[in-house]
Write a protein that holds these residues in place. Structure first.
Motif, PDB file in Angstrom:
ATOM      1  N   THR A 143       0.816  -1.219   0.000  1.00 40.94           N
ATOM      2  CA  THR A 143       0.000   0.000   0.000  1.00 40.94           C
ATOM      3  C   THR A 143       0.852   1.272   0.000  1.00 40.94           C
ATOM      4  O   THR A 143       0.683   2.130  -0.888  1.00 40.94           O
ATOM      5  N   PRO A 144       1.777   1.440   0.965  1.00 45.18           N
ATOM      6  CA  PRO A 144       2.585   2.681   0.904  1.00 45.18           C
ATOM      7  C   PRO A 144       3.508   2.722  -0.303  1.00 45.18           C
ATOM      8  O   PRO A 144       3.735   3.788  -0.868  1.00 45.18           O
ATOM      9  N   THR A 153       2.938   1.516  -3.241  1.00 45.59           N
ATOM     10  CA  THR A 153       2.131   1.893  -4.402  1.00 45.59           C
ATOM     11  C   THR A 153       1.867   3.397  -4.417  1.00 45.59           C
ATOM     12  O   THR A 153       1.948   4.069  -5.469  1.00 45.59           O
ATOM     13  N   THR A 154       1.549   3.910  -3.211  1.00 46.92           N
ATOM     14  CA  THR A 154       1.308   5.358  -3.113  1.00 46.92           C
ATOM     15  C   THR A 154       2.564   6.133  -3.456  1.00 46.92           C
ATOM     16  O   THR A 154       2.522   7.135  -4.207  1.00 46.92           O
ATOM     17  N   GLY A 180       3.229   5.853  -7.206  1.00 45.65           N
ATOM     18  CA  GLY A 180       2.297   6.648  -8.012  1.00 45.65           C
ATOM     19  C   GLY A 180       2.576   8.132  -7.919  1.00 45.65           C
ATOM     20  O   GLY A 180       2.562   8.854  -8.939  1.00 45.65           O
ATOM     21  N   THR A 181       2.826   8.601  -6.703  1.00 42.61           N
ATOM     22  CA  THR A 181       3.118  10.032  -6.519  1.00 42.61           C
ATOM     23  C   THR A 181       4.409  10.409  -7.207  1.00 42.61           C
ATOM     24  O   THR A 181       4.504  11.445  -7.900  1.00 42.61           O
ATOM     25  N   ASN A 219       3.062  13.738   0.977  1.00 43.59           N
ATOM     26  CA  ASN A 219       2.447  12.391   0.873  1.00 43.59           C
ATOM     27  C   ASN A 219       3.520  11.301   0.808  1.00 43.59           C
ATOM     28  O   ASN A 219       3.409  10.254   1.440  1.00 43.59           O
ATOM     29  N   GLU A 277       4.019   8.349   3.614  1.00 47.02           N
ATOM     30  CA  GLU A 277       3.980   6.918   3.300  1.00 47.02           C
ATOM     31  C   GLU A 277       5.310   6.247   3.604  1.00 47.02           C
ATOM     32  O   GLU A 277       5.357   5.091   4.048  1.00 47.02           O
TER      33      GLU A 277
END
Length: 563
Positions: free
Chosen positions: A346-347, A349-350, A353-354, A374, A378
């Motif tokens: 989850t982190p 991926t974040t 993506g960012t 962000n 994460e």
């Protein structure tokens, strides 16, 4: 042996009586034969003397005994007179043995046996002065004929002898065998038996002593085997090729949940499931076989190994182990791996993506700071997760450093609450610390993590404007730490699982609250590290109270109790 002695004595007695009877008959036959020959000789001499004096008229006017035959023969062998037959019908007698001898020497004798009548003819001839011969013949019964005449008395005597022999043989055989039957095989005494048996009894006594020692050794080994197998926590079963149980320890009965069971019964009496049967049959086929049984008491691993002798299976050795905890740990490991993968993904991926949006220039300059924030958040979450996993792994493997220092719990709690002051102010949480100074030996780092996680959760899962109360107390030989909040609480059906890794009571709400999901697992293992206990009292929407008890005196590391 008694029967053989009895039969031998009766046989010997029978043969002896028969031999005596035959011998007596033979002697009587010889005596009567000699008597008959003497009688014929005397008669022939008397008749010859009478013929010499009275002439041939004596022969024609005398009635001779019917058992005695008188014949008058001239010097040429012609029969002149015969007391039984017509003289003219008889052939020449010159060639007869007794007649030829009489003509030559004056007297002669002979005997002839007739098989038809089983009698013996005795002949005696005397020569007269004129050259003629008087011959007298008498009949004498043969041995066979006399034996036949005596057969009835002989049989009667034999019957009487057989009866007497049987009675005597019975008594003698019992008397012979009695000393042998009376031998005490456990303690043979040569003085009370036949001297001839002394070497045998001595050898028997030696063998008894040897057997006794061997039986003692076997019993001792059996007791040792039983003691060792009964002290095992694993189940052990030994069975023959027909799957009849030869040995079985108590652990096997408990693990398989078998009730009333006795050795010698089929191994299927312990468990009759299909998977257990297949495992045993595979082992009977010569292959080591394993299976997992699910019983009312948990999960059991069964290992069946064949006992081979040359080219055949002579039995089975079956081990049974309780793998309930192992299987549960394996399930937890798989769940942990899955949860860790998810929590890491989850982190990452974040972050990816960012970062991808920043790299592609899709983010306006005014939003770059927000996107960077962000990424940092994460990454911080990722670092915290990794740190928690490392801490938990150290506690699991008991590889955390064994610190031996005195920890002031009240001061430690003040330090933890000071670190969480900003978080509490953000949610308008009122924090209080009460109690007394309590010192205990232990690891300050681990106790710090325990208190931090409990207080951090009390703030995260509290309601806005709620309370967090921490109390440090002292009881005999124990330190008591109480962490109470007025938060959302924990439903009773979930209290037993809240210390599991990544377990979340309300996943939708928990995802909105920052955390790794490992905090309470670290709490549990940290308390176990200090040989303590933790108790949870909670009710949904009314808050939660964690009560920790830690021993003040130093003890060996043992697993703590979670309530």
């Amino acid at each position: 042996m008694t029967k053989k002695i009895f039969a031998s004595i009766v046989t010997i007695c029978g043969i002896s009586v028969m031999a005596v009877m035959l011998l007596i008959t033979a002697l009587l036959n010889g005596k009567t034969a000699d008597s008959a020959a003497g009688h014929v000789r005397n008669e022939s001499r008397l008749i010859a003397s009478a013929v010499e004096k009275g002439g041939s008229d004596y022969l024609y006017h005398t009635d001779f005994d019917k058992d005695m035959r008188v014949t008058w023969i001239d010097s040429g062998g012609k029969v002149r007179f015969d007391s039984h037959k017509d003289a003219d019908s008889l052939e020449n007698h010159a060639d007869r043995e007794e007649v030829a001898a009489a003509l030559k020497t004056g007297e002669g004798s002979s005997s002839r046996y007739s098989e038809t009548i089983m009698k013996k003819t005795v002949n005696y001839a005397v020569r007269l002065s004129d050259g003629s011969v008087i011959r007298v013949s008498g009949v004498h019964s043969s041995f066979t004929a006399q034996l036949l005449k005596l057969i009835n008395p002989i049989l009667l005597i034999l019957a009487a002898a057989a009866l007497f022999s049987a009675l005597a043989a019975s008594m003698v055989s019992r008397n012979i065998v009695k000393p042998i039957n009376d031998i005490d095989l456990e303690h043979p005494d040569a003085q009370k038996s036949y001297k001839e048996l002394a070497p045998l009894l001595e050898k028997l006594r030696t063998q008894n002593s040897k057997v006794s020692r061997q039986m003692d050794e076997i019993q001792s080994r059996r007791e040792q085997f039983s003691l060792m197998t009964e002290s095992m926590t694993e189940g052990l079963i030994i069975a023959d090729p027909k799957l009849m149980v030869l040995a079985c320890n108590t652990a096997a009965l408990k693990l398989l949940g078998a009730g009333d069971f006795h050795k010698g019964q089929s191994i299927y009496s312990l468990n009759n499931s299909d998977i257990f049967r297949r495992c045993l049959l595979n082992a009977l086929g010569g292959r080591r076989s394993e299976c997992i049984l699910r019983t009312g008491g948990g999960q059991r691993e069964v290992i069946a190994s064949p006992a081979n002798s040359i080219d055949m299976v002579c039995g089975l050795v079956v081990f049974i182990m309780d793998v309930t905890e192992k299987q549960e740990l394996e399930t937890m490991r798989r769940e942990f791996t899955s949860n860790v993968s998810h929590e890491l993904k989850t982190p990452l991926t974040t972050i990816y993506g960012t970062a991808d949006m920043l790299a592609s220039g899709m983010v306006q300059s005014d939003d770059v700071a927000q996107f960077g924030e962000n990424i940092r958040g994460e990454a911080e979450r990722l670092i915290n997760l990794i740190n928690d996993i490392i801490s938990l792994s150290k506690l699991d493997e008991d590889s955390a450093p064994r610190e031996n220092e005195n920890v002031e719990l009240f001061a430690l709690a003040e330090e933890i609450l000071d670190r969480l002051k900003l978080s509490a102010e953000e949610k308008n949480i009122t924090v209080s610390l009460t109690g007394e100074n309590v010192s205990m030996p232990g690891s300050r780092t681990i106790l710090s993590e325990v208190l931090y996680n409990l207080c951090d959760n009390a703030i995260k899962y509290n309601v806005s404007g709620g309370r967090l109360d921490v109390k440090i107390a002292h009881a005999p030989q124990r330190a008591i730490i109480t962490v109470a909040d007025t938060g959302i609480g924990i439903p009773k059906q979930h209290i037993g699982r809240i210390f599991e890794r990544f377990y979340r009571v309300d996943k939708s709400r928990s995802r909105k609250i920052k955390g790794t999901g490992l905090g309470l697992s670290i709490v549990k293992h940290g308390i176990m590290y200090h040989n303590g206990t933790v108790r949870v009292d909670s009710e949904a929407d009314k808050g939660t109270v964690f009560t920790i008890e830690l021993p003040i005196e130093k003890k060996n590391n043992e697993q703590g109790e979670i309530i």
